[in-house]
Scaffold this motif. Structure first.
Motif, PDB file in Angstrom:
ATOM      1  N   ALA A  15       0.825  -1.208   0.000  1.00 24.71           N
ATOM      2  CA  ALA A  15       0.000   0.000   0.000  1.00 24.71           C
ATOM      3  C   ALA A  15       0.862   1.262   0.000  1.00 24.71           C
ATOM      4  O   ALA A  15       0.588   2.227  -0.728  1.00 24.71           O
ATOM      5  N   ALA A  16       1.909   1.264   0.826  1.00 24.06           N
ATOM      6  CA  ALA A  16       2.789   2.438   0.892  1.00 24.06           C
ATOM      7  C   ALA A  16       3.496   2.665  -0.436  1.00 24.06           C
ATOM      8  O   ALA A  16       3.635   3.813  -0.893  1.00 24.06           O
ATOM      9  N   GLN A  17       3.946   1.598  -1.080  1.00 26.75           N
ATOM     10  CA  GLN A  17       4.602   1.732  -2.373  1.00 26.75           C
ATOM     11  C   GLN A  17       3.642   2.272  -3.438  1.00 26.75           C
ATOM     12  O   GLN A  17       4.043   3.046  -4.311  1.00 26.75           O
ATOM     13  N   LEU A  18       2.384   1.893  -3.352  1.00 30.00           N
ATOM     14  CA  LEU A  18       1.397   2.403  -4.309  1.00 30.00           C
ATOM     15  C   LEU A  18       1.128   3.894  -4.086  1.00 30.00           C
ATOM     16  O   LEU A  18       0.963   4.651  -5.052  1.00 30.00           O
ATOM     17  N   VAL A  19       1.086   4.310  -2.828  1.00 29.86           N
ATOM     18  CA  VAL A  19       0.937   5.745  -2.544  1.00 29.86           C
ATOM     19  C   VAL A  19       2.115   6.522  -3.137  1.00 29.86           C
ATOM     20  O   VAL A  19       1.938   7.560  -3.782  1.00 29.86           O
ATOM     21  N   ALA A  20       3.320   6.015  -2.911  1.00 26.41           N
ATOM     22  CA  ALA A  20       4.504   6.670  -3.470  1.00 26.41           C
ATOM     23  C   ALA A  20       4.424   6.721  -4.995  1.00 26.41           C
ATOM     24  O   ALA A  20       4.784   7.731  -5.608  1.00 26.41           O
ATOM     25  N   ALA A  21       3.936   5.641  -5.613  1.00 24.36           N
ATOM     26  CA  ALA A  21       3.850   5.586  -7.070  1.00 24.36           C
ATOM     27  C   ALA A  21       2.911   6.646  -7.619  1.00 24.36           C
ATOM     28  O   ALA A  21       3.171   7.251  -8.666  1.00 24.36           O
ATOM     29  N   VAL A  22       1.794   6.903  -6.929  1.00 21.75           N
ATOM     30  CA  VAL A  22       0.848   7.933  -7.373  1.00 21.75           C
ATOM     31  C   VAL A  22       1.528   9.298  -7.384  1.00 21.75           C
ATOM     32  O   VAL A  22       1.383  10.083  -8.330  1.00 21.75           O
ATOM     33  N   GLY A  23       2.285   9.607  -6.341  1.00 22.43           N
ATOM     34  CA  GLY A  23       2.998  10.884  -6.305  1.00 22.43           C
ATOM     35  C   GLY A  23       4.073  10.983  -7.366  1.00 22.43           C
ATOM     36  O   GLY A  23       4.256  12.037  -7.986  1.00 22.43           O
ATOM     37  N   LEU A  24       4.783   9.866  -7.613  1.00 20.06           N
ATOM     38  CA  LEU A  24       5.838   9.868  -8.616  1.00 20.06           C
ATOM     39  C   LEU A  24       5.286  10.178 -10.009  1.00 20.06           C
ATOM     40  O   LEU A  24       5.997  10.720 -10.854  1.00 20.06           O
ATOM     41  N   GLY A  25       4.029   9.831 -10.246  1.00 21.78           N
ATOM     42  CA  GLY A  25       3.436  10.107 -11.549  1.00 21.78           C
ATOM     43  C   GLY A  25       3.445  11.576 -11.916  1.00 21.78           C
ATOM     44  O   GLY A  25       3.509  11.933 -13.099  1.00 21.78           O
ATOM     45  N   ALA A  26       3.379  12.455 -10.915  1.00 22.41           N
ATOM     46  CA  ALA A  26       3.381  13.893 -11.196  1.00 22.41           C
ATOM     47  C   ALA A  26       4.761  14.393 -11.575  1.00 22.41           C
ATOM     48  O   ALA A  26       4.903  15.279 -12.427  1.00 22.41           O
ATOM     49  N   VAL A  27       5.797  13.844 -10.946  1.00 16.35           N
ATOM     50  CA  VAL A  27       7.151  14.369 -11.128  1.00 16.35           C
ATOM     51  C   VAL A  27       7.598  14.250 -12.577  1.00 16.35           C
ATOM     52  O   VAL A  27       8.097  15.209 -13.171  1.00 16.35           O
ATOM     53  N   GLY A  28       7.417  13.069 -13.172  1.00 19.21           N
ATOM     54  CA  GLY A  28       7.880  12.877 -14.536  1.00 19.21           C
ATOM     55  C   GLY A  28       7.038  13.620 -15.556  1.00 19.21           C
ATOM     56  O   GLY A  28       7.557  14.366 -16.388  1.00 19.21           O
ATOM     57  N   SER A  29       5.713  13.456 -15.512  1.00 21.96           N
ATOM     58  CA  SER A  29       4.852  13.991 -16.570  1.00 21.96           C
ATOM     59  C   SER A  29       4.750  15.513 -16.533  1.00 21.96           C
ATOM     60  O   SER A  29       4.930  16.184 -17.547  1.00 21.96           O
ATOM     61  N   VAL A  30       4.469  16.067 -15.373  1.00 20.57           N
ATOM     62  CA  VAL A  30       4.336  17.523 -15.272  1.00 20.57           C
ATOM     63  C   VAL A  30       5.712  18.179 -15.391  1.00 20.57           C
ATOM     64  O   VAL A  30       5.868  19.227 -16.046  1.00 20.57           O
ATOM     65  N   GLY A  31       6.728  17.580 -14.787  1.00 19.45           N
ATOM     66  CA  GLY A  31       8.085  18.127 -14.898  1.00 19.45           C
ATOM     67  C   GLY A  31       8.570  18.165 -16.327  1.00 19.45           C
ATOM     68  O   GLY A  31       9.217  19.126 -16.749  1.00 19.45           O
ATOM     69  N   PHE A  32       8.255  17.126 -17.110  1.00 19.00           N
ATOM     70  CA  PHE A  32       8.642  17.106 -18.523  1.00 19.00           C
ATOM     71  C   PHE A  32       8.023  18.281 -19.268  1.00 19.00           C
ATOM     72  O   PHE A  32       8.689  18.965 -20.056  1.00 19.00           O
ATOM     73  N   SER A  33       6.747  18.534 -19.044  1.00 20.85           N
ATOM     74  CA  SER A  33       6.071  19.648 -19.709  1.00 20.85           C
ATOM     75  C   SER A  33       6.748  20.978 -19.396  1.00 20.85           C
ATOM     76  O   SER A  33       6.932  21.825 -20.276  1.00 20.85           O
ATOM     77  N   VAL A  34       7.147  21.153 -18.144  1.00 21.82           N
ATOM     78  CA  VAL A  34       7.809  22.405 -17.736  1.00 21.82           C
ATOM     79  C   VAL A  34       9.167  22.547 -18.417  1.00 21.82           C
ATOM     80  O   VAL A  34       9.493  23.602 -18.969  1.00 21.82           O
ATOM     81  N   VAL A  35       9.961  21.480 -18.385  1.00 17.23           N
ATOM     82  CA  VAL A  35      11.323  21.570 -18.916  1.00 17.23           C
ATOM     83  C   VAL A  35      11.314  21.828 -20.424  1.00 17.23           C
ATOM     84  O   VAL A  35      12.159  22.567 -20.938  1.00 17.23           O
ATOM     85  N   THR A  36      10.372  21.252 -21.166  1.00 18.09           N
ATOM     86  CA  THR A  36      10.344  21.496 -22.614  1.00 18.09           C
ATOM     87  C   THR A  36      10.072  22.962 -22.938  1.00 18.09           C
ATOM     88  O   THR A  36      10.425  23.429 -24.022  1.00 18.09           O
ATOM     89  N   ASP A  37       9.462  23.696 -22.008  1.00 12.82           N
ATOM     90  CA  ASP A  37       9.227  25.120 -22.232  1.00 12.82           C
ATOM     91  C   ASP A  37      10.456  25.965 -21.945  1.00 12.82           C
ATOM     92  O   ASP A  37      10.419  27.188 -22.083  1.00 12.82           O
TER      93      ASP A  37
END
Length: 470
Positions: A110-132
Motif C-alpha cells: 500500500a505504501a509503495q502504491l501511494v509513493a507511485a501515485v505521487g511519482l506520476g506527477a514528477v515525470g509527466s508535469v516536470g517534462f512539460s515544464v522543462v520542454t518550455d
C-alpha cells in the motif's frame, strides 16, 4: 533585455536554478524506483514473503505510477504546474516513509502504491515544464541531461539500497523521505515557467506581452493519437520497457553469482548492488546520443528517430554477451561495505573477466541510452506546448505497462527456468531472452523517422498561425 535577465522569464540564475530543481526531482523519481530491487532478499525475509512477491510490488508500482501520470499530466496541461509538482512530491515522500514503517506485506504494498501515485506527477508535469525552457536546436542535449538524471537516480537507488540497506533495509527509505521533503521546499523558490516560451515562432509575441493561452481539451485527444509519430513513440515503449524492466534484476544476477562462489548473503547483496551500479555507467553516454540526435536532426528531419533506432538495435548483442561472460569475484566475505566496494573497484583492473564485463555493459547501455533523449525531444518536436505533458504521460503509461510486464514476467521466467538452469544461469538466460524485445523497438523508431518530418512541419505551421493571432 539585459545580460542577466530573460524577458518575463526571470534571471539567468533563477532559470538555471529552476532547471536544476526539475532535473534533480527527475532523478529522485528513479531513486525511489531503484531502491527496492537490491533489497528484495532482506525485505522478503522481514515480511515473510518470497522474493517474487516483491518483484510484483515493483511491477504494480510501475503501472500505478504510469496510470496516475496521465491524470497529473492532463491537469498540468490545463492549469498551473508548480503546485501540482509540490503536491506530487509530498505524496511520494509520504509513501516512501510509509514503506520504511511497514510491518507486513500488505502495508508495504500500500505504501509503495501511494509513493507511485505521487511519482506520476514528477515525470509527466516536470517534462512539460522543462520542454518550455529548451530551444528546439538543443532539445536532444538538454533532454539527455534529463534522461541522465533519471539513470543516475536509478544508480543511486541501487547503490543506496544495497549499501545502506545491507544490514537494515528500512534506512534507505527513511533517507529518501527526508530528501523528498527537502525537494518540496526547493520548489518554493522556482519561478513559474511560461508555456511555449522556448518556441521560436512564439518568441516575438510573448516578448511583446502576449500570453500563450491555448490549453488541452478532451477534444484534442483524438488529434494527438492521429499524429503518426506519436503512435510510434508511444507504442515503442511497450517492447523497450519490457527489456529495460527486466534489467532491475541485474543486482540479483550478480548477487547470485557471488553466492555461487561461496559468499554470504549480506556480502552478496552489496556485491550485486555495486556491480549493477558499475555496469550501468554507460548510461552517462546518453549525452552523446542527445548530441548525435541534435546534429543529425539539423541535417534531416528524421534524424533523432534514426539515432535511437540504430542505438537500440546495435545494443542487443552486447547485452547477450554481458549476461553470459564468466566473472571471478574476489572480495572480503563478511567485510564492511567500504571494503567490499574497494575490492570490486580493484577487480575492474586486476580481474580480466570483470573488466570485460564492464566494457560490454558500458557499450550496451551507451547504445540504448540514445533512446531516452531523442524520445523526449521528439515528443516536444511533434506536439504543441499544451499537448506535451499529456503525450509524455500516455507514452509513460505504455512504458509502465511494458516495464511492469518485463519486471514481473522475468521473475516468473527465472522461477520456471530454474528446473533446467540452476542459479545464476537461470537469471542469465531469462535476462537474455527479454533483451530481444529491443528489436521491435528499433523497428518502430525506424518508422518514426519516416513520419516525423511531416508532423514537425505541421507543428511549425500551427505555431506560426497562433503567433499571428496572438
Amino acid at each position: 533585455m539585459s545580460g542577466t535577465r530573460i524577458s518575463r522569464g526571470g534571471t539567468v540564475f533563477h532559470r538555471t536554478y529552476s532547471v536544476l530543481v526539475f532535473v534533480v526531482l527527475a532523478s529522485l523519481d528513479n531513486v525511489a524506483i531503484g531502491l527496492v530491487p537490491p533489497l528484495y532478499e532482506p525485505i522478503s525475509g522481514a515480511l515473510g514473503v518470497p522474493q517474487r512477491m516483491l518483484g510484483l510490488v515493483t511491477a504494480v508500482s510501475f503501472l500505478a505510477s504510469a496510470v496516475a501520470a496521465v491524470g497529473w499530466a492532463y491537469v498540468g496541461d490545463r492549469t498551473n504546474r508548480k503546485p501540482l509538482l509540490m503536491v506530487g512530491t509530498l505524496i511520494w515522500a509520504a509513501g516512501t516513509g510509509g514503506s520504511a514503517l511497514a510491518q507486513d506485506y500488505p502495508s508495504f504494498l500500500a505504501a509503495q502504491l501511494v509513493a507511485a501515485v505521487g511519482l506520476g506527477a514528477v515525470g509527466s508535469v516536470g517534462f512539460s515544464v522543462v520542454t518550455d525552457l529548451i530551444s528546439p536546436r538543443r532539445r536532444g542535449l538538454v533532454m539527455s541531461f534529463w534522461g541522465l538524471s533519471q539513470g543516475v537516480g536509478t544508480l543511486a537507488g541501487t547503490l543506496t539500497g544495497g549499501i545502506l540497506g545491507a544490514t537494515d533495509w528500512r534506512r534507505p527509505f527513511l533517507l529518501l523521505t527526508v530528501v523528498g521533503l527537502a525537494a518540496t521546499v526547493a520548489y518554493l523558490f522556482t519561478y513559474d515557467i511560461r508555456r511555449g516560451q522556448s518556441e521560436p515562432e512564439l518568441a516575438a509575441a510573448l516578448d511583446a506581452g502576449a500570453e500563450y493561452d491555448y490549453r488541452i481539451s478532451r477534444a484534442d485527444l483524438p488529434r494527438i493519437l492521429a499524429r503518426r509519430t506519436n503512435r510510434w513513440l508511444i507504442l515503442q515503449g511497450l517492447t523497450a520497457q519490457a527489456a529495460f524492466g527486466s534489467l532491475v534484476w541485474l543486482p540479483v544476477l550478480f548477487a547470485e553469482r557471488a553466492r555461487e562462489q561461496g559468499y554470504s548473503a549480506a556480502t552478496a547483496v552489496v556485491v550485486g548492488s555495486v556491480f549493477a551500479t558499475l555496469f550501468q555507467l554507460g548510461g552517462v553516454l546518453s549525452i552523446v546520443g542527445g548530441l548525435a540526435g541534435d546534429a543529425l536532426q539539423r541535417r534531416t528531419p528524421g534524424g533523432r528517430a534514426l539515432v535511437a533506432a540504430v542505438g537500440v538495435l546495435a545494443a542487443v548483442p552486447f547485452y547477450l554477451v554481458l549476461f553470459f561472460v564468466p566473472m571471478r569475484i574476489d572480495v572480503p566475505d563478511g567485510g564492511g561495505s567500504g571494503a567490499v566496494i574497494r575490492a570490486v573497484l580493484a577487480s575492474v583492473v586486476t580481474e580480466p573477466t570483470v573488466g570485460l564485463s564492464l566494457l560490454t555493459a558500458v557499450v550496451a547501455l551507451a547504445l540504448t541510452s540514445a533512446n531516452s533523449p531523442n524520445w523526449f525531444a521528439l515528443i516536444a518536436d511533434v506536439n504543441p506546448p499544451e499537448h506535451r505533458g499529456t503525450v509524455y504521460s500516455l507514452g509513460n503509461l505504455v512504458n509502465g505497462v511494458g516495464r511492469a510486464a518485463g519486471n514481473g514476467l522475468v521473475g516468473v521466467a527465472f522461477h520456471a527456468l530454474r528446473a533446467a538452469f540452476p542459479p545464476p544461469l537461470n537469471y542469465a538466460v531469462g535476462l537474455a531472452a527479454f533483451q530481444l524485445f529491443f528489436i521491435p523497438t528499433g523497428l518502430m523508431y525506424w518508422r518514426a523517422a519516416r513520419t516525423s518530418p511531416g508532423d514537425i512541419e505541421a507543428v511549425h505551421e500551427l505555431l506560426h498561425a497562433r503567433a499571428d493571432r496572438l
